[in-house]
Design a protein around this motif. Structure first.
Motif, PDB file in Angstrom:
ATOM      1  N   LYS A  80       0.864  -1.178   0.000  1.00  0.00           N
ATOM      2  CA  LYS A  80       0.000   0.000   0.000  1.00  0.00           C
ATOM      3  C   LYS A  80       0.900   1.228   0.000  1.00  0.00           C
ATOM      4  N   LEU A  81       0.595   2.168  -0.877  1.00  0.00           N
ATOM      5  CA  LEU A  81       1.390   3.393  -0.975  1.00  0.00           C
ATOM      6  C   LEU A  81       0.732   4.526  -0.204  1.00  0.00           C
ATOM      7  N   SER A  82       1.549   5.450   0.223  1.00  0.00           N
ATOM      8  CA  SER A  82       1.054   6.647   0.911  1.00  0.00           C
ATOM      9  C   SER A  82       0.614   7.716  -0.078  1.00  0.00           C
ATOM     10  N   ALA A  87       3.191  10.701 -10.370  1.00  0.00           N
ATOM     11  CA  ALA A  87       4.641  10.796 -10.115  1.00  0.00           C
ATOM     12  C   ALA A  87       5.077   9.777  -9.065  1.00  0.00           C
ATOM     13  N   ALA A  88       4.264   9.576  -8.035  1.00  0.00           N
ATOM     14  CA  ALA A  88       4.595   8.599  -6.990  1.00  0.00           C
ATOM     15  C   ALA A  88       4.558   7.179  -7.553  1.00  0.00           C
ATOM     16  N   LEU A  89       3.568   6.899  -8.376  1.00  0.00           N
ATOM     17  CA  LEU A  89       3.481   5.576  -9.000  1.00  0.00           C
ATOM     18  C   LEU A  89       4.705   5.309  -9.873  1.00  0.00           C
ATOM     19  N   GLN A  90       5.113   6.301 -10.638  1.00  0.00           N
ATOM     20  CA  GLN A  90       6.293   6.144 -11.495  1.00  0.00           C
ATOM     21  C   GLN A  90       7.559   5.949 -10.660  1.00  0.00           C
ATOM     22  N   ARG A  94       9.695   2.461 -11.028  1.00  0.00           N
ATOM     23  CA  ARG A  94      11.117   2.507 -11.399  1.00  0.00           C
ATOM     24  C   ARG A  94      11.974   1.795 -10.344  1.00  0.00           C
ATOM     25  N   ALA A  95      11.697   2.038  -9.084  1.00  0.00           N
ATOM     26  CA  ALA A  95      12.505   1.471  -8.002  1.00  0.00           C
ATOM     27  C   ALA A  95      12.278  -0.035  -7.844  1.00  0.00           C
ATOM     28  N   VAL A  96      11.034  -0.497  -7.986  1.00  0.00           N
ATOM     29  CA  VAL A  96      10.761  -1.924  -7.778  1.00  0.00           C
ATOM     30  C   VAL A  96      11.396  -2.771  -8.879  1.00  0.00           C
ATOM     31  N   PRO A 138       9.965   3.847  -2.665  1.00  0.00           N
ATOM     32  CA  PRO A 138       9.292   5.147  -2.539  1.00  0.00           C
ATOM     33  C   PRO A 138       7.798   5.004  -2.237  1.00  0.00           C
ATOM     34  N   HIS A 139       7.347   5.756  -1.258  1.00  0.00           N
ATOM     35  CA  HIS A 139       5.938   5.920  -0.917  1.00  0.00           C
ATOM     36  C   HIS A 139       5.272   4.695  -0.304  1.00  0.00           C
ATOM     37  N   VAL A 140       6.020   3.684   0.121  1.00  0.00           N
ATOM     38  CA  VAL A 140       5.418   2.504   0.749  1.00  0.00           C
ATOM     39  C   VAL A 140       4.945   2.890   2.151  1.00  0.00           C
TER      40      VAL A 140
END
Length: 162
Positions: A80-82, A87-90, A94-96, A138-140
């Motif tokens: 789940k993302l915060s 932009a957060a999804l991208q 990219r990181a995963v 990012p954003h997890v």
């Protein structure tokens, strides 16, 4: 639809048979493929080339038994993302992609945002990957994990050993 937007209706019976045979044996010789499909070699090769060129066939690969490499542990992790703005999804996407242990990552329409298939040697290694890599993406905001006890149906194994 195929991944490139091409409709399956543009694939005739010969194309469908070529795809079915290749899904079982990607190393089949074109001569044998042509014989099994019921075409001569040249038209079969042309169809095969077209299926590759149009993106219906994405590539050819070896299907490796992960167990022989000591990678027997599979876990599915809900993420789940915060922040779910584009932009957060991208950033997350990219990181995963850089985490080798993540075999698959799917954005999900559910109470969580992503589902990851994670393959490691054992639960201790999974715990390290979760804590050191996945949780730091990012954003997890949270994760929840389901550990696989047995793979009852695995498409890659079925395709390889049919």
């Amino acid at each position: 639809m195929t991944g490139n937007g091409q409709s399956n209706r543009q694939l005739d019976a010969f194309d469908q048979k070529i795809l079915a045979i290749l899904a079982q044996d990607g190393r089949i010789a074109v001569t044998e493929l042509a014989e099994r499909v019921g075409l001569s070699r040249t038209p079969c090769q042309q169809r095969l080339n077209r299926l590759v060129a149009t993106g219906v066939i994405l590539g050819f690969r070896a299907v490796i038994d992960p167990g022989t490499l000591g990678l027997d542990h599979i876990a599915y992790t809900e993420v789940k993302l915060s922040d779910t703005r584009e932009a957060a999804l991208q950033d997350f996407n990219r990181a995963v992609r850089a985490i080798d242990e993540v075999e698959e990552c799917h954005m999900i329409a559910s109470s969580f945002d992503y589902l990851l298939k994670v393959r490691t040697a054992n639960i201790a290694r999974f715990r390290a990957v979760l804590g050191e890599k996945i949780s730091r993406l990012p954003h997890v905001s949270s994760t929840s994990t389901f550990v696989v006890m047995e793979a009852v149906k695995d498409r890659d194994a079925r395709a390889a050993w049919g």
